[in-house]
Motif scaffolding. Structure first.
Motif, PDB file in Angstrom:
ATOM      1  N   UNK A 168       0.851  -1.180   0.000  1.00 61.44           N
ATOM      2  CA  UNK A 168       0.000   0.000   0.000  1.00 61.44           C
ATOM      3  C   UNK A 168       0.894   1.239   0.000  1.00 61.44           C
ATOM      4  N   UNK A 169       0.615   2.143  -0.904  1.00 57.54           N
ATOM      5  CA  UNK A 169       1.395   3.368  -1.049  1.00 57.54           C
ATOM      6  C   UNK A 169       0.976   4.401  -0.001  1.00 57.54           C
ATOM      7  N   UNK A 170       1.886   5.325   0.288  1.00 63.13           N
ATOM      8  CA  UNK A 170       1.594   6.436   1.176  1.00 63.13           C
ATOM      9  C   UNK A 170       1.247   7.646   0.314  1.00 63.13           C
ATOM     10  N   UNK A 171       0.201   8.349   0.711  1.00 65.50           N
ATOM     11  CA  UNK A 171      -0.242   9.498  -0.060  1.00 65.50           C
ATOM     12  C   UNK A 171      -0.286  10.738   0.817  1.00 65.50           C
ATOM     13  N   UNK A 172      -0.071  11.877   0.183  1.00 61.55           N
ATOM     14  CA  UNK A 172      -0.154  13.171   0.847  1.00 61.55           C
ATOM     15  C   UNK A 172      -1.613  13.613   0.890  1.00 61.55           C
ATOM     16  N   UNK A 173      -1.967  14.329   1.926  1.00 60.00           N
ATOM     17  CA  UNK A 173      -3.339  14.822   2.033  1.00 60.00           C
ATOM     18  C   UNK A 173      -3.515  16.167   1.338  1.00 60.00           C
ATOM     19  N   UNK A 174      -2.434  16.691   0.742  1.00 63.33           N
ATOM     20  CA  UNK A 174      -2.493  18.018   0.131  1.00 63.33           C
ATOM     21  C   UNK A 174      -2.906  18.003  -1.335  1.00 63.33           C
ATOM     22  N   UNK A 175      -3.027  16.814  -1.922  1.00 62.58           N
ATOM     23  CA  UNK A 175      -3.328  16.709  -3.341  1.00 62.58           C
ATOM     24  C   UNK A 175      -4.174  15.457  -3.571  1.00 62.58           C
ATOM     25  N   UNK A 176      -5.087  15.479  -4.531  1.00 67.64           N
ATOM     26  CA  UNK A 176      -5.893  14.281  -4.795  1.00 67.64           C
ATOM     27  C   UNK A 176      -5.012  13.069  -5.101  1.00 67.64           C
ATOM     28  N   UNK A 177      -5.438  11.899  -4.634  1.00 67.84           N
ATOM     29  CA  UNK A 177      -4.673  10.672  -4.816  1.00 67.84           C
ATOM     30  C   UNK A 177      -4.439  10.390  -6.292  1.00 67.84           C
ATOM     31  N   UNK A 178      -5.459  10.584  -7.116  1.00 66.39           N
ATOM     32  CA  UNK A 178      -5.285  10.257  -8.531  1.00 66.39           C
ATOM     33  C   UNK A 178      -4.185  11.111  -9.159  1.00 66.39           C
ATOM     34  N   UNK A 179      -4.050  12.378  -8.746  1.00 64.77           N
ATOM     35  CA  UNK A 179      -2.996  13.230  -9.296  1.00 64.77           C
ATOM     36  C   UNK A 179      -1.621  12.784  -8.803  1.00 64.77           C
ATOM     37  N   UNK A 180      -1.544  12.316  -7.568  1.00 68.15           N
ATOM     38  CA  UNK A 180      -0.278  11.793  -7.061  1.00 68.15           C
ATOM     39  C   UNK A 180       0.141  10.557  -7.864  1.00 68.15           C
ATOM     40  N   UNK A 181      -0.830   9.723  -8.213  1.00 75.03           N
ATOM     41  CA  UNK A 181      -0.534   8.533  -9.005  1.00 75.03           C
ATOM     42  C   UNK A 181      -0.137   8.909 -10.434  1.00 75.03           C
ATOM     43  N   UNK A 182      -0.779   9.906 -10.999  1.00 75.21           N
ATOM     44  CA  UNK A 182      -0.392  10.394 -12.329  1.00 75.21           C
ATOM     45  C   UNK A 182       1.073  10.820 -12.298  1.00 75.21           C
ATOM     46  N   UNK A 183       1.443  11.569 -11.276  1.00 74.16           N
ATOM     47  CA  UNK A 183       2.828  12.033 -11.157  1.00 74.16           C
ATOM     48  C   UNK A 183       3.797  10.861 -10.972  1.00 74.16           C
ATOM     49  N   UNK A 184       3.402   9.857 -10.202  1.00 67.33           N
ATOM     50  CA  UNK A 184       4.262   8.688 -10.002  1.00 67.33           C
ATOM     51  C   UNK A 184       4.500   7.941 -11.301  1.00 67.33           C
ATOM     52  N   UNK A 185       3.454   7.762 -12.076  1.00 66.70           N
ATOM     53  CA  UNK A 185       3.609   7.064 -13.355  1.00 66.70           C
ATOM     54  C   UNK A 185       4.518   7.886 -14.281  1.00 66.70           C
ATOM     55  N   UNK A 186       4.312   9.181 -14.332  1.00 63.58           N
ATOM     56  CA  UNK A 186       5.161  10.040 -15.169  1.00 63.58           C
ATOM     57  C   UNK A 186       6.629   9.943 -14.737  1.00 63.58           C
ATOM     58  N   UNK A 187       6.871   9.935 -13.459  1.00 63.18           N
ATOM     59  CA  UNK A 187       8.251   9.820 -12.970  1.00 63.18           C
ATOM     60  C   UNK A 187       8.846   8.457 -13.309  1.00 63.18           C
TER      61      UNK A 187
END
Length: 124
Positions: free
Chosen positions: A2-21
């Protein structure tokens, strides 16, 4: 896992950024098939609807493409991937510079610190 997510940004956007990276780091290659929605949901510990939204956003951005009956694949459009890499670099540099300026560092101090850091850091 299970990944750790920030509460400052929507989870889906964090995942978009992870895939891009992952793509920028060449962990995921152009033309490579992505795992299924269900597999990614389990991997990230999120609802499959969240992963579907990630895929829709990445497809809208031109980063991945759907192949009917086969799944989602990373685009092989090199100019698009180069543009994504440059956008990511610009975002990171802008964020870093803005934060340094907010603390009170001059542009000259920022450049000197980065140069010094890179000179003593091993090549990556």
């Amino acid at each position: 896992m299970v990944e750790q997510f920030s509460s400052t940004q929507p989870i889906y956007m964090q995942l978009v950024q992870r895939v891009c990276r992952q793509i920028v780091r060449n962990e995921v290659q152009p033309g490579e098939k992505l795992p299924s929605v269900r597999d990614l949901a389990v991997q990230f510990g999120v609802n499959p609807n969240t992963v579907q939204r990630v895929n829709m956003e990445l497809e809208r951005m031109g980063i991945i493409e759907s192949r009917r009956g086969q799944g989602m694949f990373v685009t092989e459009d090199q100019p698009r991937l180069i543009m994504m890499r440059e956008q990511l670099k610009e975002e990171l540099v802008t964020r870093f510079a803005d934060e340094m300026r907010d603390v009170g560092f001059t542009d000259e101090e920022i450049v000197a610190s980065v140069r010094s850091h890179l000179e003593k850091s091993p090549d990556q």
